[in-house]
Design an enzyme around this catalytic site. Structure first.
Site, mmCIF file in Angstrom:
data_model
loop_
_atom_site.group_PDB
_atom_site.id
_atom_site.type_symbol
_atom_site.label_atom_id
_atom_site.label_comp_id
_atom_site.label_asym_id
_atom_site.label_seq_id
_atom_site.Cartn_x
_atom_site.Cartn_y
_atom_site.Cartn_z
ATOM 1 C CG ASP A 48 24.600 31.475 37.298
ATOM 2 O OD1 ASP A 48 24.290 32.209 37.884
ATOM 3 O OD2 ASP A 48 22.955 32.486 36.663
ATOM 4 C CE1 TYR A 53 17.799 34.783 35.025
ATOM 5 C CE2 TYR A 53 19.522 33.073 34.586
ATOM 6 C CZ TYR A 53 18.248 34.343 35.162
ATOM 7 O OH TYR A 53 20.415 35.338 35.503
ATOM 8 C CE LYS A 78 20.951 34.337 39.340
ATOM 9 N NZ LYS A 78 20.949 33.644 37.776
ATOM 10 C CG HIS A 111 16.604 36.772 40.305
ATOM 11 N ND1 HIS A 111 16.433 35.554 39.566
ATOM 12 C CD2 HIS A 111 17.745 37.321 39.745
ATOM 13 C CE1 HIS A 111 17.383 36.059 37.974
ATOM 14 N NE2 HIS A 111 18.177 36.972 38.461
#
Ligand code: A2P
Length: 282
Positions: A48, A53, A78, A111
């Site tokens: 994931d 990120y 996402k 997200h």
């Protein structure tokens, strides 16, 4: 669930391995490359990540270095908050694929919901993002689509569309169970994924959890992951530490008793991210 590669089934029939490897807060570069490679080496088949990120390039590199066949790995990403809306979502998806170095995604999520404290037209904005996701899904670019951090009032209008969300990834750990949205999803067949199943590590020192874990001869982290599975949620534990990455896979040889499940369920808030979709400032 008896092993890491056992699967839940999404509403469209797509299987999804029952524990995913989380990469939020995993630094980009060698740390992300080696932790993803290690996760795949010890048996995870579900990774994931997310554009925000900032580690998709390294996550993709870790996947390639693992030598595991692409089709044997379930990869989620996402679309970030700055890329909401139809056109921007389509572009964000292409960038995510290019950064990961993949030619399809298994799962793509919105997200965070656009919400009323930031946008007057928040519901329309979520629907327009969802229209792009639906189109990518129907074109076969993504095997499944869903949302993350959506509460019932955010997800309701999406549930009325041609392809309703198949999954909702929410913060879920001892002391923070979000029962209202979990029930909402369950009643509609939407799978719940648990991000930060260890409360970003903040629940691991809790005395009650430690005492219960000790009884089963497991770590508090293993107890939390097992507790998520027994609640039929899909945990996404994150670690960059090889011994912990492996330890977190050993959650199938013990069962938390009903009584201990209830004790854990009754714990008050211990700690977590502190984020709430109707209050975040990002
Ligand atoms: P690290 O990545 O340094 O190994 P969550 O998945 O709830 O967001 O929690 C992630 C945090 O929990 C990270 O700080 C991670 O540390 C830590 N962690 C993950 N697995 C374990 C474990 N088995 N024992 C102790 N800490 C862990």
């Amino acid at each position: 669930m008896k092993k890491l590669t056992d699967t839940y089934t999404l509403p469209n029939g797509c299987p999804i391995p029952c524990v995913g490897f989380g990469t939020w807060q995993t630094p980009d570069g060698e740390t992300a490359v080696s932790s993803v490679r290690e996760a795949l080496r010890v048996g995870y088949r579900h990774i994931d990540t997310a554009a925000c990120y900032g580690n998709e390039v390294s996550v993709g590199e870790g996947i390639r270095q693992s030598g595991v066949n692409r089709e044997d790995i379930f990869v989620t990403s996402k679309v970030w908050n700055s890329e909401r809306g139809y056109d921007k979502t389509l572009r964000a998806f292409e960038k995510t694929l290019a950064d990961l170095g993949l030619d399809y995604l298994d799962l793509y999520l919105i997200h965070w919901p656009a919400a009323a404290h930031q946008y007057e037209d928040w519901d329309a904005l979520n629907l327009s993002t969802w229209r792009a996701m639906t189109e990518l899904y129907k074109a076969g670019r993504i095997r499944a689509i869903g949302v993350s951090n959506f509460l019932p009032h955010h997800i309701a209008s999406l549930m009325e569309t041609e392809v309703p969300p198949m999954l909702n990834q929410i913060e879920f750990h001892p002391g923070y169970m979000q029962p209202e949205i979990v029930r909402y999803c369950r009643e509609r067949g939407v799978l719940v994924e648990a991000w930060s199943p260890l409360g970003t590590g903040r629940v691991l020192g809790n005395e009650t959890l430690c005492a219960i874990a000790q009884k089963y001869g497991v770590s508090t982290a293993q107890l939390c992951i097992r507790w998520c599975l027994q609640h039929d949620t899909l945990p996404l534990p994150k670690s960059v530490t090889p011994a912990r990455i492996e330890q977190n896979t050993h959650v199938f040889d013990f069962t938390v008793s009903d009584e201990d499940m209830k004790t854990i369920d009754a714990l008050p808030y211990i700690g977590g991210s502190g984020f709430h979709p109707d209050r975040v400032d990002f």
